[in-house]
Design an enzyme around this catalytic site. Structure first.
Site, PDB file in Angstrom:
ATOM      1  N   SER A 161     -15.661 -27.340 -26.821  1.00 51.48           N
ATOM      2  CA  SER A 161     -16.188 -27.116 -28.178  1.00 51.48           C
ATOM      3  C   SER A 161     -15.828 -25.749 -28.739  1.00 51.48           C
ATOM      4  CB  SER A 161     -17.716 -27.281 -28.181  1.00 51.48           C
ATOM      5  OG  SER A 161     -18.322 -26.391 -27.255  1.00 51.48           O
TER       6      SER A 161
ATOM      7  N   ASP B 106     -25.558 -18.929 -29.458  1.00 52.15           N
ATOM      8  CA  ASP B 106     -26.501 -19.522 -28.500  1.00 52.15           C
ATOM      9  C   ASP B 106     -26.215 -19.108 -27.058  1.00 52.15           C
ATOM     10  OD1 ASP B 106     -24.136 -20.839 -28.060  1.00 52.15           O
ATOM     11  OD2 ASP B 106     -24.876 -22.837 -28.548  1.00 52.15           O
TER      12      ASP B 106
ATOM     13  N   HIS C 249     -21.482 -20.637 -27.654  1.00 55.77           N
ATOM     14  CA  HIS C 249     -20.622 -20.927 -28.806  1.00 55.77           C
ATOM     15  C   HIS C 249     -20.481 -19.690 -29.689  1.00 55.77           C
ATOM     16  CE1 HIS C 249     -22.115 -24.936 -27.547  1.00 55.77           C
ATOM     17  NE2 HIS C 249     -20.838 -25.226 -27.729  1.00 55.77           N
TER      18      HIS C 249
END
Length: 202
Positions: A14, A181, A184
């Site tokens: 991601s 977080d 990310h």
């Protein structure tokens, strides 16, 4: 280093994917976008085909499942791989899953690199898990970073020292966070990743 026409592929999880599905160019808004734009303006006389094949949640075992379609069949000139965060993170947030230890990580990673050993390979260190260099995730990441360095030497690949640079940032007197977080990236984290990639590769 670069030819007149260059097909460059970024593949990973991601952190690489970041915003690409909402982007008409499928590049995203993360570090891949920054590198993409930098190359376009810095080498305007060269032709760039840049692809983002990041998929959220991917571990090395997931990369293996799509490697042929997303890498081998695309036949890029340059392949930049960023993987390893989820291989460690799943040990912390989903310990009930079958885990990828450093030995399995190395085994599968080597199998994948064997298929592209005639290409220009860029291996990115996984970044950080929590903005605390002593966090359990960052301690566990060290063995995966070591695997990447071992494979980079074996396959004569370029290493992007992203983990090293993020740890250095955490040790500095910085005031701004680099993640949203603990994993990310925010805009500063993406800039740090892109700067580290550009410094290593160009």
């Amino acid at each position: 280093m670069f030819k007149d026409k260059n097909k460059l592929l970024f593949i990973g999880d991601s952190i690489t994917e970041w915003g690409r599905h909402e982007d008409q160019e499928d590049i995203g808004t993360g570090y891949v976008r920054i590198v993409h734009d930098y190359l376009k303006v810095s080498y305007p006389n060269k032709e760039w085909d840049i692809y983002n094949r990041g998929v959220g949640g991917d571990r090395i075992i997931d990369l293996k499942k799509r490697w042929n379609e997303d890498v081998v069949e695309l036949d890029p000139d340059i392949i930049s791989v960023s993987i390893g965060i989820n291989d460690v993170w799943r040990q912390l947030d989903h310990p009930e899953l079958e885990q990828v230890d450093p030995q399995l990580f190395e085994q599968i990673y080597r199998e994948l690199l064997e298929t592209i050993k005639d290409k220009q390979i860029v291996l990115m260190e996984p970044t950080i898990i929590e903005e605390d260099m002593q966090a359990e995730g960052n301690v566990k990441l060290k063995k995966y970073v070591a695997v990447i360095h071992k494979l980079a030497e074996e396959f004569e690949a370029t290493v992007v020292h992203t983990h090293e640079q993020f740890i250095a940032y955490l040790q500095s007197t910085h005031k701004q966070p680099v993640t949203i977080d603990g994993v990310h990236m925010n805009s500063i984290g993406n800039m740090l990743m892109a700067k580290t990639w550009i410094t290593a590769v160009l």
